[in-house]
Design a protein around this motif. Structure first.
Motif, short mmCIF file in Angstrom:
data_model
loop_
_atom_site.label_atom_id
_atom_site.label_comp_id
_atom_site.label_asym_id
_atom_site.label_seq_id
_atom_site.Cartn_x
_atom_site.Cartn_y
_atom_site.Cartn_z
N GLN A 175 -6.08 1.04 -7.82
CA GLN A 175 -5.67 2.16 -6.97
C GLN A 175 -4.15 2.28 -7.03
O GLN A 175 -3.47 1.29 -7.30
CB GLN A 175 -6.11 1.92 -5.51
N PRO A 176 -3.60 3.46 -6.75
CA PRO A 176 -2.14 3.59 -6.70
C PRO A 176 -1.55 2.68 -5.62
O PRO A 176 -2.07 2.63 -4.50
CB PRO A 176 -1.93 5.07 -6.35
N HIS A 177 -0.50 1.96 -5.97
CA HIS A 177 0.19 1.10 -5.01
C HIS A 177 1.52 0.67 -5.62
O HIS A 177 1.85 1.05 -6.75
CB HIS A 177 -0.65 -0.13 -4.66
N CYS A 178 2.27 -0.13 -4.89
CA CYS A 178 3.54 -0.67 -5.39
C CYS A 178 3.38 -2.16 -5.65
O CYS A 178 3.08 -2.93 -4.72
CB CYS A 178 4.66 -0.44 -4.38
N HIS A 179 3.56 -2.57 -6.90
CA HIS A 179 3.63 -3.99 -7.23
C HIS A 179 5.11 -4.36 -7.32
O HIS A 179 5.87 -3.74 -8.07
CB HIS A 179 2.93 -4.29 -8.55
N PHE A 180 5.51 -5.40 -6.58
CA PHE A 180 6.93 -5.73 -6.44
C PHE A 180 7.15 -7.22 -6.70
O PHE A 180 6.44 -8.07 -6.15
CB PHE A 180 7.38 -5.39 -5.01
N GLU A 181 8.13 -7.53 -7.56
CA GLU A 181 8.45 -8.92 -7.88
C GLU A 181 9.94 -9.19 -7.69
O GLU A 181 10.77 -8.28 -7.85
CB GLU A 181 8.08 -9.26 -9.34
N ILE A 182 10.25 -10.45 -7.38
CA ILE A 182 11.64 -10.93 -7.37
C ILE A 182 11.72 -12.08 -8.36
O ILE A 182 10.95 -13.05 -8.26
CB ILE A 182 12.08 -11.37 -5.98
N ARG A 183 12.65 -11.97 -9.33
CA ARG A 183 12.78 -12.97 -10.39
C ARG A 183 14.20 -13.51 -10.42
O ARG A 183 15.12 -12.91 -9.86
CB ARG A 183 12.45 -12.34 -11.75
N ASN A 184 14.38 -14.63 -11.10
CA ASN A 184 15.73 -15.16 -11.29
C ASN A 184 16.41 -14.40 -12.42
O ASN A 184 15.83 -13.51 -13.06
CB ASN A 184 15.70 -16.67 -11.54
N SER B 59 0.82 -1.21 0.00
CA SER B 59 0.00 0.00 0.00
C SER B 59 0.86 1.26 0.00
O SER B 59 1.90 1.33 0.67
CB SER B 59 -0.91 0.01 1.23
N THR B 60 0.39 2.27 -0.74
CA THR B 60 0.93 3.62 -0.63
C THR B 60 -0.20 4.55 -0.17
O THR B 60 -0.20 5.74 -0.50
CB THR B 60 1.53 4.10 -1.96
N ASN B 61 -1.14 3.97 0.58
CA ASN B 61 -2.31 4.71 1.09
C ASN B 61 -3.08 5.39 -0.04
O ASN B 61 -3.56 6.51 0.10
CB ASN B 61 -1.87 5.74 2.14
N MET B 62 -3.17 4.66 -1.17
CA MET B 62 -3.92 5.11 -2.34
C MET B 62 -3.39 6.44 -2.88
O MET B 62 -4.12 7.22 -3.49
CB MET B 62 -5.42 5.18 -2.05
N ARG B 63 -2.11 6.70 -2.66
CA ARG B 63 -1.49 7.95 -3.12
C ARG B 63 -0.51 7.68 -4.26
O ARG B 63 0.31 6.76 -4.18
CB ARG B 63 -0.76 8.64 -1.98
N SER B 64 -0.58 8.47 -5.29
CA SER B 64 0.44 8.48 -6.33
C SER B 64 1.59 9.39 -5.88
O SER B 64 1.41 10.28 -5.05
CB SER B 64 -0.14 9.00 -7.66
N GLY B 65 2.76 9.14 -6.45
CA GLY B 65 3.90 10.01 -6.16
C GLY B 65 4.72 9.60 -4.96
O GLY B 65 5.68 10.29 -4.60
N VAL B 66 4.38 8.48 -4.31
CA VAL B 66 5.17 7.99 -3.19
C VAL B 66 6.44 7.34 -3.74
O VAL B 66 6.36 6.52 -4.67
CB VAL B 66 4.38 6.97 -2.35
N PRO B 67 7.63 7.66 -3.21
CA PRO B 67 8.86 7.05 -3.73
C PRO B 67 8.84 5.53 -3.61
O PRO B 67 8.50 4.99 -2.56
CB PRO B 67 9.95 7.66 -2.84
N ILE B 68 9.17 4.85 -4.70
CA ILE B 68 9.32 3.40 -4.71
C ILE B 68 10.82 3.12 -4.75
O ILE B 68 11.52 3.57 -5.65
CB ILE B 68 8.61 2.77 -5.92
N LEU B 69 11.30 2.37 -3.78
CA LEU B 69 12.73 2.28 -3.50
C LEU B 69 13.36 1.00 -4.05
O LEU B 69 12.73 -0.06 -4.05
CB LEU B 69 12.95 2.34 -1.99
N ALA B 70 14.59 1.10 -4.47
CA ALA B 70 15.35 -0.09 -4.85
C ALA B 70 15.47 -1.00 -3.64
O ALA B 70 15.86 -0.57 -2.55
CB ALA B 70 16.74 0.30 -5.36
N ALA B 71 15.11 -2.27 -3.81
CA ALA B 71 15.11 -3.21 -2.69
C ALA B 71 16.51 -3.68 -2.31
O ALA B 71 16.71 -4.26 -1.25
CB ALA B 71 14.23 -4.42 -3.02
#
Length: 325
Positions: free
Chosen positions: A153-162, A55-67
């Motif tokens: 809704q605005p949010h962060c979708h995050f994946e880890i791949r080989n 969740s980004t609390n339904m907000r756009s513009g929240v920084p999405i960080l390198a994991a």
């Protein structure tokens, strides 16, 4: 051969754990969708959810960080695809992380992306970068949250791949996601041989030959939201007969959802009902144990135990009896 395969899996596990990943959303981010969930619509048809949503609390513009520290592999620019705008990084252990639904990209690459858009327009564009051209430190913004693609809704979708992006792994195994206080396991309904029942612990339900076809509508409830499970193990008279595990999903099985979900499942962005099929229907690597071909004729009365594991590895046990009628 089995011994060498086991050693290979162990080596893969060790490599994947070599990098310490952090959450791509700063602070205590609430998870809103888990790995392997059913998705029933979209440009690519019914499919598995190949990452987690934070969740980004339904907000756009929240920084999405390198994991983790990593080099930029590619950027995808596409408002209409499932993923929308995407950044992919490669890390020291060769694993890759994917960040989707971005509203805009890091200032480090934003001017370059804008020039690409000005030349080619807003159609789907995939920009592949030469190795080790743009470096991102862990915690540095790769982009900003949005709802490009098919995000409701605005949010962060995050994946880890080989390394070659043929497998996706459950990110919950690699980043710390605190369990919300209100999280609770819920059994919504039970189906046996196409008949729907209210689940009552210890109750006896009828089944037909050759074996009961059991489906469960179960989930972890989080306030008004529900998320899927990590594993379901079914036992007949304390013998493990079926095991569905969502630890990893091959990309080639992206659309193979009907192997573990029934067509009663619903996911439209606003409601979610997942029916897990606990019997063989079609092939999938997600089924780790399938002893149905070896069962023969079951006794007239069978004690059923289903161990459900949520994304925090907490187990919940469902118990009932099936009786041949």
């Amino acid at each position: 051969m089995k011994r060498y395969f086991a050693l290979f899996l162990l080596l893969v596990t060790v490599i994947l754990q070599a990098v310490n990943f952090i959450s791509p959303v700063a602070g205590t981010a609430l998870i809103t969708s888990s790995f392997g969930e059913f998705r029933g619509s979209g440009n690519r048809g019914p499919h598995f959810h190949m990452g987690i949503d934070l969740s980004t609390n339904m907000r756009s513009g929240v920084p999405i960080l390198a994991a983790a520290d990593g080099w930029l592999v590619r950027v995808e620019i596409d408002d209409d695809d499932i993923y929308g705008n995407v950044v992919v990084l490669e890390h020291e252990d060769t694993t890759r992380t994917l960040y989707a639904h971005l509203s805009k990209f890091s200032p480090k690459i934003d001017s370059l992306i804008n020039s690409v858009i000005s030349e080619f327009g807003k159609k789907r564009i995939v920009v592949n970068f030469p190795a080790k051209t743009f470096f991102f430190k862990a915690g540095e913004a790769v982009g900003y949250s949005g709802q490009t693609g098919e995000a409701a809704q605005p949010h962060c979708h995050f994946e880890i791949r080989n390394a070659d992006e043929t497998f996706c792994y459950d990110p919950a195994n690699f980043i710390e996601i605190p369990r919300p206080r209100e999280a609770s396991f819920t059994v919504k309904s039970l189906v046996i041989d196409s008949e729907r029942y209210t689940y009552v612990e210890g109750k006896t339900y009828p089944f037909k030959d050759p074996y009961p076809k059991i489906m469960l509508n179960v989930a972890t409830a989080l306030n008004k939201n529900v998320i899927g499970l990590k594993e379901l193990k079914m036992y007949f008279n304390e013998i493990l007969v079926y095991d569905i595990n969502f630890g990893e999903i091959p990309i080639e099985e992206f659309n193979n959802v009907w192997s573990v979900y029934s067509n009663d499942s619903i996911s439209d962005g606003y409601s979610y009902n997942a029916w897990y099929k606990l019997y063989p229907d079609r092939g999938t690597s997600l089924v780790k144990t399938n002893k149905f071909p070896e069962l023969g004729r079951l006794p007239a009365r069978v004690n059923v135990k289903i161990v459900c594991t949520d994304m925090w590895n907490d187990e919940f046990v469902i118990r009932f009896v099936v009786e041949r009628r």
